[in-house]
Design a protein around this motif. Structure first.
Motif, PDB file in Angstrom:
ATOM      1  N   GLY B  57      -0.707  -2.668  -3.858  1.00  0.00           N
ATOM      2  CA  GLY B  57      -0.910  -2.448  -5.297  1.00  0.00           C
ATOM      3  C   GLY B  57      -1.804  -1.285  -5.657  1.00  0.00           C
ATOM      4  O   GLY B  57      -2.184  -1.140  -6.820  1.00  0.00           O
ATOM      5  N   SER B  76      -5.078  -8.560 -10.316  1.00  0.00           N
ATOM      6  CA  SER B  76      -4.040  -7.734 -10.929  1.00  0.00           C
ATOM      7  C   SER B  76      -4.088  -6.308 -10.398  1.00  0.00           C
ATOM      8  O   SER B  76      -5.157  -5.784 -10.084  1.00  0.00           O
ATOM      9  CB  SER B  76      -4.190  -7.743 -12.446  1.00  0.00           C
ATOM     10  N   GLY B  81       4.989  -3.173  -8.186  1.00  0.00           N
ATOM     11  CA  GLY B  81       5.650  -4.421  -8.581  1.00  0.00           C
ATOM     12  C   GLY B  81       6.537  -4.952  -7.470  1.00  0.00           C
ATOM     13  O   GLY B  81       6.730  -4.293  -6.450  1.00  0.00           O
ATOM     14  N   ILE B  82       7.038  -6.178  -7.654  1.00  0.00           N
ATOM     15  CA  ILE B  82       7.878  -6.816  -6.629  1.00  0.00           C
ATOM     16  C   ILE B  82       9.301  -6.947  -7.195  1.00  0.00           C
ATOM     17  O   ILE B  82       9.521  -7.702  -8.144  1.00  0.00           O
ATOM     18  CB  ILE B  82       7.312  -8.218  -6.259  1.00  0.00           C
ATOM     19  N   LEU B  85      11.103 -11.330  -6.269  1.00  0.00           N
ATOM     20  CA  LEU B  85       9.974 -12.219  -5.986  1.00  0.00           C
ATOM     21  C   LEU B  85      10.369 -13.374  -5.064  1.00  0.00           C
ATOM     22  O   LEU B  85       9.609 -13.768  -4.185  1.00  0.00           O
ATOM     23  CB  LEU B  85       9.384 -12.745  -7.303  1.00  0.00           C
ATOM     24  N   ILE B 123       2.925 -15.881 -10.528  1.00  0.00           N
ATOM     25  CA  ILE B 123       2.966 -14.437 -10.272  1.00  0.00           C
ATOM     26  C   ILE B 123       3.780 -13.748 -11.364  1.00  0.00           C
ATOM     27  O   ILE B 123       4.925 -14.118 -11.620  1.00  0.00           O
ATOM     28  CB  ILE B 123       3.585 -14.147  -8.885  1.00  0.00           C
ATOM     29  N   GLN B 124       3.173 -12.782 -12.014  1.00  0.00           N
ATOM     30  CA  GLN B 124       3.871 -11.975 -13.012  1.00  0.00           C
ATOM     31  C   GLN B 124       4.020 -10.579 -12.419  1.00  0.00           C
ATOM     32  O   GLN B 124       3.017  -9.972 -12.028  1.00  0.00           O
ATOM     33  CB  GLN B 124       3.049 -11.884 -14.308  1.00  0.00           C
ATOM     34  N   THR B 125       5.256 -10.095 -12.339  1.00  0.00           N
ATOM     35  CA  THR B 125       5.422  -8.783 -11.729  1.00  0.00           C
ATOM     36  C   THR B 125       6.518  -7.987 -12.425  1.00  0.00           C
ATOM     37  O   THR B 125       7.507  -8.563 -12.905  1.00  0.00           O
ATOM     38  CB  THR B 125       5.716  -8.923 -10.212  1.00  0.00           C
ATOM     39  N   GLU B 126       6.318  -6.699 -12.505  1.00  0.00           N
ATOM     40  CA  GLU B 126       7.313  -5.835 -13.113  1.00  0.00           C
ATOM     41  C   GLU B 126       7.366  -4.534 -12.302  1.00  0.00           C
ATOM     42  O   GLU B 126       6.319  -3.938 -12.029  1.00  0.00           O
ATOM     43  CB  GLU B 126       6.929  -5.534 -14.561  1.00  0.00           C
ATOM     44  N   THR B 131       1.557  -5.976 -10.632  1.00  0.00           N
ATOM     45  CA  THR B 131       1.675  -7.410 -10.324  1.00  0.00           C
ATOM     46  C   THR B 131       0.364  -8.113 -10.665  1.00  0.00           C
ATOM     47  O   THR B 131      -0.722  -7.577 -10.430  1.00  0.00           O
ATOM     48  CB  THR B 131       1.977  -7.588  -8.810  1.00  0.00           C
ATOM     49  N   THR B 132       0.495  -9.309 -11.253  1.00  0.00           N
ATOM     50  CA  THR B 132      -0.675 -10.145 -11.501  1.00  0.00           C
ATOM     51  C   THR B 132      -0.450 -11.489 -10.814  1.00  0.00           C
ATOM     52  O   THR B 132       0.572 -12.137 -11.031  1.00  0.00           O
ATOM     53  CB  THR B 132      -0.904 -10.353 -13.008  1.00  0.00           C
TER      54      THR B 132
END
Lengths: 115, 142
Positions: B57, B76, B81-82, B85, B123-126, B131-132
């Motif tokens: 990251g 974060s 990003g992933i 996922l 997991i929040q990823t874009e 990524t968080t």
């Protein structure tokens, strides 16, 4: 098993000074992959590894591992020794390869599972 | 006990300090008298997430809140990003380069180790945004 007994069995040099010499080790884990070590959840454990970098000490800290043995004649750097001393982790160095060092400790009663 | 809040910077690609934030949180939890099992689970989950932020990251931030019921950790980054996922969550799947493997990581165990030790993992990823990773560990599992 005490640290000095472990050192005797695998002919290891004890590199750190201020660890607790009375700590009892019941189980051990041999790995070069730190994520494998983190999947191992026993307490009072010893780590035998051929990997030598600061992340080994960090991983030991996170896992409550009080003794780390570096195999195959690898010696920790002074920076790693002081980091380990700060965290109360003992560092040992042996000339035996990973398999032989693990086997000798197993033969003397250390197991893969502990309390 | 009041809520303890801490924020840490996670430097990019610096393996000598990778894990420093987790180490500090571990110390706080021990000082607060949290049980060793909870300290260990929290340490493993946070350390793996911190290492991921260093490896993938470009570094990032760790935000930690400890109250009387739980430990909440948010790691974060603004990395790549992933893309998939579900695939990334599989044990053994890794995109880490060989240089990371030589450090003892990048075996594709990180996310599953986090999942195993966290009570809640979100997991929040874009892609191209970052990524968080949100980790919650309860003192008493609900």
């Amino acid at each position: 098993m005490k640290i000095h007994e472990i050192a005797q069995i695998i002919k290891a040099e004890i590199c750190t000074r201020n660890h607790d010499p009375n700590i009892e080790i019941y189980s051990a884990c041999s790995a070069d992959l730190m994520s494998d070590v983190m999947a191992f959840s026993k307490s009072n454990a010893l780590l035998l590894t051929g990997l030598i970098n600061p992340q080994v000490i960090r991983t030991a800290e996170m896992m409550d591992i009080k003794v780390v043995v570096f195999v195959r004649g690898k010696k920790p750097l002074d920076s790693m020794i002081s980091m380990a001393e700060e965290k109360g982790i003992a560092l040992l160095a042996t000339d035996y390869p990973l398999f032989v060092a693990s086997g000798k400790l197993y033969q003397n009663g250390i197991r893969g599972r502990g309390e | 006990m009041g809520t303890v809040v801490r924020d840490y910077m996670i430097p990019a690609n610096d393996f000598t300090v990778a894990g420093e934030a987790s180490s500090r949180v571990r110390k706080i939890l021990t000082q607060l008298g949290v049980s060793p099992d909870i300290v260990k689970r929290t340490s493993i989950a946070m350390y793996e997430a911190e290492i991921n932020a260093v490896i993938h990251g470009n570094g990032g931030n760790a935000h930690v809140e400890i109250d009387e019921n739980k430990i909440y950790i948010r790691i974060s980054d603004e990395g790549p990003g992933i893309p998939d996922l579900e695939l990334a969550m599989q044990e053994g799947y890794s995109t880490a380069p060989d240089s990371i493997r030589e450090m003892g990581f990048g075996a594709g165990m990180g996310l599953s180790n986090i999942k195993k030790n966290a009570d809640i993992l979100d997991i929040q990823t874009e892609v191209n945004k970052g990524t968080t990773v949100n980790i919650t560990v309860f003192f008493n599992r609900p």
